[in-house]
Design a protein around this motif. Structure first.
Motif, PDB file in Angstrom:
ATOM      1  N   VAL A   1       0.825  -1.201   0.000  1.00  0.00           N
ATOM      2  CA  VAL A   1       0.000   0.000   0.000  1.00  0.00           C
ATOM      3  C   VAL A   1       0.866   1.260   0.000  1.00  0.00           C
ATOM      4  O   VAL A   1       0.550   2.251  -0.680  1.00  0.00           O
ATOM      5  N   CYS A   2       1.963   1.207   0.728  1.00  0.00           N
ATOM      6  CA  CYS A   2       2.836   2.380   0.828  1.00  0.00           C
ATOM      7  C   CYS A   2       4.092   2.262  -0.034  1.00  0.00           C
ATOM      8  O   CYS A   2       4.994   3.102   0.068  1.00  0.00           O
ATOM      9  N   ASP A   3       4.167   1.206  -0.835  1.00  0.00           N
ATOM     10  CA  ASP A   3       5.338   1.007  -1.700  1.00  0.00           C
ATOM     11  C   ASP A   3       4.855   0.407  -3.017  1.00  0.00           C
ATOM     12  O   ASP A   3       4.966  -0.796  -3.257  1.00  0.00           O
ATOM     13  N   LEU A   4       4.316   1.241  -3.872  1.00  0.00           N
ATOM     14  CA  LEU A   4       3.642   0.781  -5.088  1.00  0.00           C
ATOM     15  C   LEU A   4       4.578   0.038  -6.043  1.00  0.00           C
ATOM     16  O   LEU A   4       4.112  -0.799  -6.822  1.00  0.00           O
ATOM     17  N   ASP A   5       5.853   0.337  -5.987  1.00  0.00           N
ATOM     18  CA  ASP A   5       6.791  -0.309  -6.903  1.00  0.00           C
ATOM     19  C   ASP A   5       6.954  -1.801  -6.621  1.00  0.00           C
ATOM     20  O   ASP A   5       7.446  -2.542  -7.475  1.00  0.00           O
ATOM     21  N   THR A   6       6.562  -2.230  -5.432  1.00  0.00           N
ATOM     22  CA  THR A   6       6.704  -3.645  -5.071  1.00  0.00           C
ATOM     23  C   THR A   6       5.410  -4.429  -5.257  1.00  0.00           C
ATOM     24  O   THR A   6       5.352  -5.615  -4.908  1.00  0.00           O
ATOM     25  N   CYS A   7       4.351  -3.789  -5.776  1.00  0.00           N
ATOM     26  CA  CYS A   7       3.052  -4.462  -5.917  1.00  0.00           C
ATOM     27  C   CYS A   7       3.118  -5.567  -6.969  1.00  0.00           C
ATOM     28  O   CYS A   7       3.777  -5.423  -8.005  1.00  0.00           O
ATOM     29  N   SER A   8       2.414  -6.646  -6.707  1.00  0.00           N
ATOM     30  CA  SER A   8       2.339  -7.749  -7.662  1.00  0.00           C
ATOM     31  C   SER A   8       1.231  -7.488  -8.673  1.00  0.00           C
ATOM     32  O   SER A   8       0.471  -6.524  -8.550  1.00  0.00           O
ATOM     33  N   THR A   9       1.128  -8.356  -9.656  1.00  0.00           N
ATOM     34  CA  THR A   9       0.125  -8.194 -10.709  1.00  0.00           C
ATOM     35  C   THR A   9      -1.147  -8.974 -10.414  1.00  0.00           C
ATOM     36  O   THR A   9      -2.256  -8.450 -10.524  1.00  0.00           O
ATOM     37  N   THR A  10      -1.018 -10.223 -10.017  1.00  0.00           N
ATOM     38  CA  THR A  10      -2.188 -11.066  -9.777  1.00  0.00           C
ATOM     39  C   THR A  10      -2.934 -10.671  -8.508  1.00  0.00           C
ATOM     40  O   THR A  10      -4.159 -10.762  -8.443  1.00  0.00           O
ATOM     41  N   VAL A  11      -2.178 -10.233  -7.486  1.00  0.00           N
ATOM     42  CA  VAL A  11      -2.784  -9.817  -6.219  1.00  0.00           C
ATOM     43  C   VAL A  11      -2.278  -8.406  -5.934  1.00  0.00           C
ATOM     44  O   VAL A  11      -1.294  -8.222  -5.212  1.00  0.00           O
ATOM     45  N   PRO A  12      -2.926  -7.374  -6.492  1.00  0.00           N
ATOM     46  CA  PRO A  12      -2.348  -6.031  -6.589  1.00  0.00           C
ATOM     47  C   PRO A  12      -1.960  -5.348  -5.280  1.00  0.00           C
ATOM     48  O   PRO A  12      -1.168  -4.416  -5.298  1.00  0.00           O
ATOM     49  N   LEU A  13      -2.501  -5.765  -4.141  1.00  0.00           N
ATOM     50  CA  LEU A  13      -2.136  -5.117  -2.882  1.00  0.00           C
ATOM     51  C   LEU A  13      -1.080  -5.913  -2.105  1.00  0.00           C
ATOM     52  O   LEU A  13      -0.675  -5.506  -1.016  1.00  0.00           O
ATOM     53  N   TYR A  14      -0.665  -7.054  -2.634  1.00  0.00           N
ATOM     54  CA  TYR A  14       0.376  -7.861  -2.001  1.00  0.00           C
ATOM     55  C   TYR A  14       1.741  -7.514  -2.589  1.00  0.00           C
ATOM     56  O   TYR A  14       1.868  -7.272  -3.794  1.00  0.00           O
TER      57      TYR A  14
END
Length: 344
Positions: A170-183
């Motif tokens: 949530v606070c680091d958008l560059d690390t977001c995954s594609t299939t589970v966007p908030l993980y």
């Protein structure tokens, strides 16, 4: 410390950032897929309730291995409920979800997987112990079995809540995954590797068990008084191995997709296979009751007794005379006939 401002963002913000498109309207295909999904989930729930009821009713199943298999059915039942919740909060409904609701939706699925994996590992350890001592059932007390089951669910709940407790993007958008966007991608790598490692451990344990059984069979060319007990042990072992094999086949593709997504594979097209892998994982919860019906004669007979009892009860409520009522009525008619004959 800089305050994070993304906690107020809608879920659609993270989906757009990850490149996972959300449709705003339901298509005919969405209705068909959701309808089939809900139908399968209802069958999963009812069939696993049947398994739990059979183990509770039949005293032949009041042993640690069957309690663990009953707990596995409870995990499959929980999976069915979590998938129903997922289906009613997916597609266009995803847009209206808050972050808290989204994390709960995903946590339920994660808990069901963890509960199943942990339970299968407990079954593998139990079978390993009993086979090497050539016992049909473990000497574990009921109290220890209950504590073990509670411990398994505690681990499942904790693992399901880990992302919402901080391992998110949530606070680091560059690390977001594609299939589970908030993980975070790192969590997907951890999650997939952990479960695949558990699969490998269980497969290795059962391979060792079968090698031991094979050597023992070669050293016993003649039958003895324990042959019946020995065959029962092997049949139960085969049933458990089939359950594990079905679980690995159904869940491995999805875990591989999560692993590839976590590793940042750009050419893997993970979104193209995501829904297929999720449907395959859902079907696993339906497979186990079928395996029990096919492999275990006592379980199959108990299923029939429960279903026949339910059918008879339904018939009695609709005013259809039961067998007992017919016998009582015939008995009263016979007594009236004898009385009238004697009076004449």
């Amino acid at each position: 410390m800089q305050q994070c401002e993304n906690y107020d963002k809608p879920v659609s913000f993270f989906y757009n950032h990850s490149g996972k498109h959300i449709t705003s309207v339901w298509s005919n295909r969405d209705y068909v897929v959701s309808g089939l999904g809900v139908t399968v989930c209802l069958i999963v729930i009812l069939s696993n309730i049947l398994v739990i009821a059979a183990i509770a009713i039949n005293r032949k199943f009041h042993f640690p291995i069957y309690y663990l298999l009953g707990n596995l059915a409870a995990a499959d039942l929980f999976a069915g409920v979590s998938y129903v919740n997922l289906l009613f909060h997916t597609g266009p409904y995803t847009i209206s979800l808050t972050q808290h609701q989204w994390f709960i939706r995903c946590a339920l699925v994660d808990m069901s997987l963890t509960a199943s994996v942990a339970n299968l590992l407990a079954v593998a350890v139990e079978r390993h112990q009993t086979i090497f001592t050539m016992q049909l059932h473990s000497t574990m007390t009921n109290r220890r079995v209950v504590l073990l089951i509670l411990g398994l669910w505690a681990v499942a709940i904790f693992m399901g809540l880990v992302p919402s407790m901080g391992w998110h993007c949530v606070c680091d958008l560059d690390t977001c995954s594609t299939t589970v966007p908030l993980y975070q991608r790192s969590f997907l790598v951890f999650w997939a590797v952990l479960n695949l490692l558990m699969f490998s451990i269980m497969v290795a344990m059962y391979a060792r068990i079968f090698l031991y059984v094979r050597r023992r069979c070669r050293s016993r060319p003649t039958l003895d008084a324990d042959q019946l007990n020995y065959e029962t042990v092997i049949n139960l072992l085969k049933t458990v191995v089939i359950v594990l094999g079905a679980f690995v086949i159904c869940w491995t593709p999805g875990l591989v997709i999560l692993l590839l997504d976590g590793l940042g594979c750009k050419v893997c097209q993970v979104l193209q296979y995501e829904k297929f892998c999720l449907a395959l994982a859902e079907c696993n919860s339906l497979v186990n009751p079928i395996i029990y019906s096919y492999r275990d004669e006592d379980m199959r007979k108990t299923f029939k007794q429960i279903l026949c009892f339910l059918c008879r009860s339904k018939g009695d409520q609709q005013g259809e005379p039961s067998t007992i009522a017919i016998k009582k009525r015939d008995s009263r008619s016979s007594r009236r006939h004898l009385f009238s004959s004697s009076s004449a």
